[in-house]
Motif scaffolding. Structure first.
Motif, mmCIF file in Angstrom:
data_model
loop_
_atom_site.group_PDB
_atom_site.id
_atom_site.type_symbol
_atom_site.label_atom_id
_atom_site.label_comp_id
_atom_site.label_asym_id
_atom_site.label_seq_id
_atom_site.Cartn_x
_atom_site.Cartn_y
_atom_site.Cartn_z
ATOM 1 N N THR A 271 0.854 -1.175 -0.251
ATOM 2 C CA THR A 271 0.016 -0.091 -0.085
ATOM 3 C C THR A 271 0.881 1.226 -0.005
ATOM 4 O O THR A 271 1.884 1.312 0.520
ATOM 5 N N ALA A 272 0.141 2.346 -0.556
ATOM 6 C CA ALA A 272 0.941 3.793 -0.497
ATOM 7 C C ALA A 272 1.319 4.021 0.946
ATOM 8 O O ALA A 272 2.115 4.814 1.310
ATOM 9 N N ASP A 273 0.550 3.475 1.836
ATOM 10 C CA ASP A 273 0.714 3.894 3.293
ATOM 11 C C ASP A 273 1.994 3.586 3.916
ATOM 12 O O ASP A 273 2.624 4.191 4.826
ATOM 13 N N SER A 275 4.713 1.961 1.965
ATOM 14 C CA SER A 275 5.489 1.296 0.877
ATOM 15 C C SER A 275 7.089 1.807 1.114
ATOM 16 O O SER A 275 7.927 1.364 0.644
ATOM 17 N N ASP A 276 7.176 2.905 1.937
ATOM 18 C CA ASP A 276 8.457 3.610 2.485
ATOM 19 C C ASP A 276 8.933 2.991 3.512
ATOM 20 O O ASP A 276 10.031 3.639 4.220
ATOM 21 N N ARG A 314 1.988 6.352 6.144
ATOM 22 C CA ARG A 314 2.589 7.520 5.509
ATOM 23 C C ARG A 314 1.573 8.854 5.277
ATOM 24 O O ARG A 314 0.248 8.210 4.907
ATOM 25 N N LYS A 317 -0.641 9.828 0.954
ATOM 26 C CA LYS A 317 -0.405 9.095 -0.098
ATOM 27 C C LYS A 317 -1.318 7.854 -0.341
ATOM 28 O O LYS A 317 -1.631 7.307 -1.323
ATOM 29 N N GLY A 318 -1.974 7.420 0.961
ATOM 30 C CA GLY A 318 -3.114 6.319 0.816
ATOM 31 C C GLY A 318 -4.172 6.816 1.618
ATOM 32 O O GLY A 318 -4.470 8.084 1.805
ATOM 33 N N SER A 488 -6.330 1.509 4.307
ATOM 34 C CA SER A 488 -5.266 1.760 3.494
ATOM 35 C C SER A 488 -5.714 1.435 1.835
ATOM 36 O O SER A 488 -6.309 0.409 1.841
ATOM 37 N N GLN A 491 -3.510 1.952 -4.336
ATOM 38 C CA GLN A 491 -3.142 3.271 -5.229
ATOM 39 C C GLN A 491 -2.776 4.609 -4.119
ATOM 40 O O GLN A 491 -3.451 4.578 -3.414
ATOM 41 N N ALA A 492 -1.828 5.332 -4.637
ATOM 42 C CA ALA A 492 -1.469 6.529 -4.022
ATOM 43 C C ALA A 492 -2.722 7.600 -4.255
ATOM 44 O O ALA A 492 -3.319 7.538 -5.436
ATOM 45 N N ASP A 493 -2.870 8.283 -3.212
ATOM 46 C CA ASP A 493 -3.997 9.369 -3.259
ATOM 47 C C ASP A 493 -5.360 8.980 -3.595
ATOM 48 O O ASP A 493 -6.293 9.600 -3.832
#
Length: 594
Positions: A271-273, A275-276, A314, A317-318, A488, A491-493
Motif C-alpha cells: 500500500t501507499a501508506d 511502501s517506504d 505515511r 499518499k494512501g 489503506s 493506489q496512491a492518493d
C-alpha cells in the motif's frame, strides 16, 4: 520467408513480460520460532518469503548481515540458527538484487506457543472451534514451572511443546484426539497440586483471533462517518503542537524514543501508506523517524493494516494518516512493532506481549477482546460474535491475571491500551468481556464515538460527538476516541473504505500515550491516566454520577480531574480524548514529576 514469422514478436513480448514477472515484490510473510521451542542453546526461526529469486540473498538482523552458516534456504523458505548469547532481539529483513523486504521483529525471548493444525480442532457444544490436544498449564508461582510441566507430561503421556516462562505457563500436547478425551485430561490436570489453571484455546486452526470487532453482536451498519472524525480528538492540532513546541528555539523539549507493540498479525506493505518502510527505511533528512516492523499482508484493508496505519501510515499518499508518523522530524523516532507470536489465539497474544515487554516496549495496543457465551447487550439480546465458552474464559482470565501481576512486579511502567469492544454491552463485567474488565492501573480501556449531526457546535462541546451505538461502555471505560478510520489503499492518493469500531479508537489513545511518554518518560501509568482524563473534553449528558442504565459511556470526570472545582461543567460527564491538550500537560508535567 522466416520459418516462424511471429517468433521475433513473441520474443519481444516475452522480454517485455519478464520484468513484470521478476518485479514481484520481496516480502517476508511469515516468521516464527520453530524446532524445539524450549531450547536454551541456538534457536531456530522459520521464515517464509515471496519474491525471492534464485540468486544469493542477504538476511540482515538489525542492519547487519547474518553469516551464511546461520541461514538455510529452500526456495521461498528460510531457516535461521541464532545463538541468544550472541544476538539480541531486533528487526530482520531480506535484501536481494537491489530490493529490500519489509522488516519483521525477531524476538530472542523465550515465550512461544504453537497453534493447532486443521486436524487438531473440533466444534464444542457451543458450536465454537476449540483445540483438541493443545492446552496450557499455569503452574503455581512457588513451583519450578518447566520441571513440573515435564513431570505432568510424563504422567499423562503428553509433551511440553511451548512456554511463557515469565508467567510460569507451559503448553502441552495431550494424547487426545476427541474433545471427550481432552476434557477428561483437562479435568485431571486441573486437580494437580501445583497447577493453578488450565488454559483451553478456542480459535480456528492456523488463523486469527477474529479481531474484526465490527462483527460483534452482528450490529446493523451504522451511519457512515463524516470526513472530520479525528477532528473530535484534535488530531491535527496535536501534530502541529508537537512539531512546533518540542523543537522550539526557546526552551526546546528533549524527547525519548518509545517502542510500541501492536498485537496484530500483519500489515500490507504494497500500500501507499507503508511502501517506504521497507528495509532500513532511510529518510533523506537524516533525522530520527518512525519505524514499522510487521509481516506482510495480502490485503490493504486488513484489520492489522488499519490499526497500524492509525499510528504509522505515511501522510497524504494512501487511505490513512499515522499520528506518530506525523511527528517525524520533531520526535525521537518511534518504533511500532506489529507482532502476534503465532496463530494460537489469546495464548499467543499474551506470549507476544510478554516478549515485546521484555524487548523494551513501553505501550501495548490490544485492539481485541472476547465476550463470554451468554453475554447480553444493553438491549438484553445475546452477543453472538467474538464469544468464548465458560471453560475457555476461565482459563483466559487466569492467564491475563498472571500477565498483569507480572507487569506490576517486573515492568510497572508499561501501559496496555485495550478496546472496550463493540457488542453494545458492558466493558467492565468479567462475566461479559476480557481483557477490558480487569482493574489495574496498567490497563487503559477505550470506547468509541462518532461525529454527531450537530454541525453548529464547537469541537469542545459535548454534543460535537455521540457514542457509537455498538461501542461497549460503563465505568470501566477510561476515555473515548474517534472510532472510524479509512483503510489503506494500494493506489496512491486514493480513499479507502471507512472502518469503524473500538479497535480503531484504541490506537488513537496508544499513539498519544506514546507521544506523552516521549516528552516525559518518567510518568507512571496512573499519572498518564490522570493526564489523559484531566486533558479530556466531554461527551454525552451530565448525569450527576447516577447515569441511566448503560448511559455511563466512561467513568465520569471527577472534581479532582478539574482542579477540585465542584462546579466545573465537565464534572460528571464522560471523557473524550483531547490529543493536543494531553501533549500540553505532558510538557507541563516534566517540571512537576522531576
Amino acid at each position: 520467408m522466416p520459418l516462424f514469422p511471429f517468433a521475433g514478436l513473441a520474443l519481444l513480448l516475452m522480454a517485455t513480460a519478464l520484468p513484470s514477472l521478476a518485479a514481484e515484490p520481496l516480502r517476508l510473510v511469515h516468521l516464527q520460532r520453530c524446532g524445539d521451542l524450549l531450547a536454551s542453546g541456538p534457536l531456530s526461526y522459520c521464515l517464509s518469503a515471496q519474491g525471492l529469486q534464485a540468486g544469493a540473498v542477504r538476511v540482515l538482523l538489525d542492519g547487519q548481515p547474518l553469516a551464511e552458516q546461520h541461514v538455510q534456504r529452500d526456495g521461498q523458505q528460510l531457516r535461521l540458527q541464532l545463538d541468544p548469547d550472541t544476538y539480541k532481539s531486533a528487526p530482520i529483513w531480506l535484501e536481494q538484487e537491489g530490493q529490500a523486504s519489509n522488516p519483521v521483529w525477531l524476538s530472542l525471548n523465550s515465550s512461544h506457543v504453537l497453534a493447532a493444525k486443521p486436524n487438531e480442532v473440533a466444534k464444542n457444544m457451543d458450536g465454537l472451534t476449540t483445540y483438541t490436544n493443545l492446552v496450557s498449564l499455569i503452574i503455581e508461582e512457588n513451583a519450578d514451572g518447566l520441571s513440573t510441566a515435564r513431570q505432568l507430561a510424563k504422567k499423562y503421556g503428553a509433551e511440553v511443546v511451548g512456554a511463557i516462562p515469565p508467567l510460569n505457563t507451559y503448553q502441552l500436547r495431550l494424547p487426545a484426539t476427541t474433545l471427550l478425551e481432552r476434557d477428561a485430561l483437562v479435568l485431571r490436570l486441573g486437580t494437580e497440586v501445583n497447577v493453578d489453571a488450565v488454559v483451553v484455546e478456542e480459535s480456528g486452526a492456523e488463523e486469527g483471533e477474529g479481531s474484526n470487532e465490527l462483527a460483534a453482536g452482528k450490529q446493523p451498519p451504522e451511519e457512515k462517518p463524516s470526513g472530520d472524525e479525528w477532528a473530535a480528538n484534535r488530531f491535527l492540532d496535536a501534530v502541529n503542537y508537537y512539531q512546533r513546541r518540542i523543537p522550539a528555539t526557546h526552551k526546546p523539549v528533549p524527547t525519548t524514543p518509545i517502542r510500541i507493540g501492536v498485537i496484530e498479525r500483519n500489515v500490507d506493505f504494497d500500500t501507499a501508506d507503508f511502501s517506504d518502510y521497507l528495509g532500513a527505511a532511510p529518510r533523506s533528512d537524516g533525522k530520527p523517524h518512525t519505524r514499522l516492523y510487521a509481516r506482510d499482508a495480502s490485503k490493504p484493508d486488513g484489520h492489522g493494516t488499519t490499526v497500524a496505519g492509525i499510528l504509522a501510515a505515511r501522510w497524504d499518499k494512501g487511505g490513512n494518516t499515522g499520528f506518530l508518523r506525523g511527528l517525524d522530524g520533531a520526535g525521537p523516532g518511534f518504533e511500532v512493532i506489529v507482532e502476534r507470536n503465532s496463530d494460537a489465539g489469546i495464548t499467543a497474544n499474551i506470549a507476544a506481549s510478554v516478549n515485546l515487554v521484555e524487548d523494551g516496549v513501553r505501550v501495548l495496543n490490544w485492539s481485541w477482546g472476547i465476550h463470554r457465551v451468554g453475554a447480553k447487550n444493553i438491549q438484553g439480546d445475546e452477543i453472538d460474535s467474538l464469544v468464548r465458552s465458560g471453560l475457555a474464559m476461565n482459563g483466559y482470565e487466569e492467564l491475563l491475571e498472571e500477565f498483569f501481576l507480572w507487569l506490576r512486579a517486573k515492568h510497572p511502567d508499561v501501559i496496555v491500551v485495550n478496546s472496550a469492544g463493540n457488542g453494545s454491552s458492558y466493558s467492565g463485567a468479567d462475566e461479559y468481556r476480557l481483557p477490558s474488565s480487569f482493574i489495574t492501573d496498567q490497563l487503559f480501556v477505550v470506547g468509541g464515538h462518532q461525529r454527531s449531526e450537530r454541525q453548529d457546535v464547537a469541537v469542545n462541546d459535548p454534543a460535537y460527538v455521540v457514542k457509537r451505538s455498538s461501542s461497549n461502555s460503563d465505568m470501566r471505560v477510561d476515555i473515548t476516541a474517534a472510532a472510524c478510520a479509512h483503510a489503506s489503499t494500494v493506489q496512491a492518493d486514493a480513499a479507502g473504505d471507512a472502518h469503524c469500531g473500538t479497535s480503531y479508537a484504541t490506537p488513537m489513545v496508544t499513539g498519544i500515550i506514546a507521544a506523552v511518554l516521549s516528552i516525559n518518560p518518567d510518568l507512571h501509568p496512573e499519572q498518564v491516566r490522570m493526564l489523559l482524563r484531566r486533558s479530556a473534553m466531554t461527551i454525552g449528558k451530565n448525569f450527576d454520577f447516577e447515569p441511566a442504565d448503560a448511559e455511563d459511556l466512561t467513568a465520569p470526570i471527577l472534581p479532582s480531574e478539574r482542579d477540585y472545582d465542584l462546579n466545573n461543567k465537565d464534572v460528571g460527564r464522560s471523557a473524550r480524548l483531547d490529543m493536543q491538550k494531553a501533549l500540553d500537560l505532558a510538557v507541563e508535567s516534566r517540571d512537576r514529576v522531576r
